[in-house]
Write an enzyme that holds these catalytic residues in place. Sequence first.
Site, PDB file in Angstrom:
ATOM      1  N   GLY A 203     103.201  59.076  57.612  1.00 48.28           N
ATOM      2  CA  GLY A 203     102.564  57.775  57.406  1.00 48.28           C
ATOM      3  C   GLY A 203     102.243  57.109  58.726  1.00 48.28           C
ATOM      4  O   GLY A 203     102.227  57.749  59.781  1.00 48.28           O
ATOM      5  N   ASN A 204     101.966  55.822  58.676  1.00 43.63           N
ATOM      6  CA  ASN A 204     101.670  55.076  59.892  1.00 43.63           C
ATOM      7  C   ASN A 204     102.215  53.651  59.764  1.00 43.63           C
ATOM      8  O   ASN A 204     102.786  53.287  58.743  1.00 43.63           O
ATOM      9  CB  ASN A 204     100.164  55.075  60.191  1.00 43.63           C
ATOM     10  CG  ASN A 204      99.345  54.552  59.029  1.00 43.63           C
ATOM     11  OD1 ASN A 204      99.504  53.413  58.610  1.00 43.63           O
ATOM     12  ND2 ASN A 204      98.456  55.398  58.503  1.00 43.63           N
TER      13      ASN A 204
END
Length: 400
Positions: A203-204
């Site tokens: 993810g980020n």
Amino acid sequence: MAKVTVYITGSIAAYKGIEVVRGLQKQGHVVRVVMTAAACKLVAPATLAALTKQPVLTSLWTDQDPIPHIELADWTDLAVVVPASADIIAKLANGLADDAASTTLLATSAPKIVVPAMNSHMWAAAPTQRNLKQLQADGVTIIEPAQGMLAEGYAGKGRLPEPAAIVADVQAMLTANGPLQGRRILITAGGTREPIDPVRFIGNRSSGKMGMALARAALAAGATVTLVVGQVSVPLPQSPRLTVVPVESTADLLTAVQREFSAADALLMAAAVADFRPTQAADQKVKKAADRADWQLTLTETTDVLKTVADQKRPGQLVVGFAAETQNLLANAQKKLASKGADMIVANAVGGQNGAFGSNRDQVTILRAHQAVDQWPEMSKDGVATKLVTQLATMMKSGD
């Protein structure tokens, strides 16, 4: 300018109702206030009377007017119940009228917005959810509570959204005839997740704040908005003109955007899209093993959503891309503008102490083909969104 009646009820968040009143006044609206008996135990009516320069209605038995609830109901352009306790929600859903607030609400034919705030257990209770569904069926707009720390000392859903966000949502409902009236705007927001196994993902750090601000600004300008949203840490806007499409991965995002794009006048690609995904996701959780101390993942590029969709745009459609960079901001943004087929790139620096991820403020640079680079000063993300939506409306009007 509208005539807004704010109803403050017996929730510990009653003090935030004062900020909502002030926010609406700053938008130029005339505000009057109704308070329940429980709210008066938490906030002094004299405070609201001083702010609004109007008496606060706390009782049906007043010397000012023999039928004050009807006078105020007829005066109202929009009724906002903030914070809305479980009690007032139940009364409004079932047509009860046993005090000044419930009686005035029952007599009000103007649109209504209800912003609940209560303990998470009360929020999740079947009667509360049943009452909320009835209010929605009656045409009442519900701005759902946020996740966060509650007065009881633990986290849960029931916390009142931030007053600024409430004011923005109210403003969106009041300005449905703005410069984007009749336009359909497609916005992507939040981060995508690429599965590694059933419990892990790549993810980020995107919070989704910029995408939410864009949605609020577009709604405030009168647009009908479709919000394709990944993982976010902030509440979603609420509006009858908003459709929310949740997605998980980049592939999900692409599918949703391609499905919605043909009906849109403009696409604002504010989502933080993963550039890589595991070549193969495991079907079961990958466990630690005694015979290995490391685990290597093979990654492959995801589909370039911005370029794929921009290549499909028809004449008159606008596509705005976002470039979040940690270095060489202008060079990388110029490259993105040249290669992606977007009409505009909004570039900003992320990472480090002053990065935009998770912040309420941002400093962006606007790039368009054959035009000078336009560096905007640092401002709130709501300010960036409003300015960007205003520019978008101008571009649509001019056919640029």
